[in-house]
Scaffold this motif. Structure first.
Motif, short mmCIF file in Angstrom:
data_model
loop_
_atom_site.label_atom_id
_atom_site.label_comp_id
_atom_site.label_asym_id
_atom_site.label_seq_id
_atom_site.Cartn_x
_atom_site.Cartn_y
_atom_site.Cartn_z
N VAL A 196 0.85 -1.20 0.00
CA VAL A 196 0.00 0.00 0.00
C VAL A 196 0.88 1.25 0.00
N LYS A 197 1.94 1.24 0.80
CA LYS A 197 2.85 2.39 0.83
C LYS A 197 3.54 2.58 -0.52
N ILE A 198 3.94 1.50 -1.14
CA ILE A 198 4.58 1.59 -2.47
C ILE A 198 3.60 2.16 -3.48
N ARG A 199 2.36 1.67 -3.47
CA ARG A 199 1.36 2.16 -4.42
C ARG A 199 1.09 3.64 -4.22
N LEU A 200 0.96 4.06 -2.95
CA LEU A 200 0.71 5.47 -2.67
C LEU A 200 1.90 6.33 -3.10
N GLY A 201 3.11 5.84 -2.89
CA GLY A 201 4.29 6.57 -3.33
C GLY A 201 4.33 6.71 -4.85
N GLN A 202 3.97 5.66 -5.55
CA GLN A 202 3.95 5.72 -7.01
C GLN A 202 2.87 6.67 -7.50
N GLU A 203 1.72 6.69 -6.84
CA GLU A 203 0.65 7.62 -7.22
C GLU A 203 1.09 9.06 -6.98
N MET A 204 1.75 9.31 -5.86
CA MET A 204 2.25 10.66 -5.58
C MET A 204 3.28 11.08 -6.63
N SER A 205 4.16 10.17 -6.96
CA SER A 205 5.20 10.46 -7.95
C SER A 205 4.54 10.74 -9.31
#
Length: 66
Positions: A50-59
């Motif tokens: 979930v943290k990886i997905r959120l980081g990718q969405e932010m990026s």
């Protein structure tokens, strides 16, 4: 009474019982370890991914504005 004094039938019964006990203990240990592995996997899936997905969405959203 020593083990060597027992009849063959009794020795085989003791050996079978011992093997059955080892099998049950091995199964219990395996189930315990599998539960620990499942817990670690749940942590990876439910937290880290979930943290990886959120980081990718932010990026991705930052790159959309430039």
């Amino acid at each position: 009474m020593q083990f060597s004094d027992l009849k063959v039938r009794a020795r085989l019964a003791w050996a079978f019982g011992l093997m059955l006990l080892i099998s049950v203990l091995s199964t219990g240990l395996a189930l315990h370890k599998l539960a620990a592995i499942e817990s670690n996997l749940d942590d990876v899936v439910l937290d880290n991914n979930v943290k990886i997905r959120l980081g990718q969405e932010m990026s991705g959203s930052v790159h959309d504005f430039t």
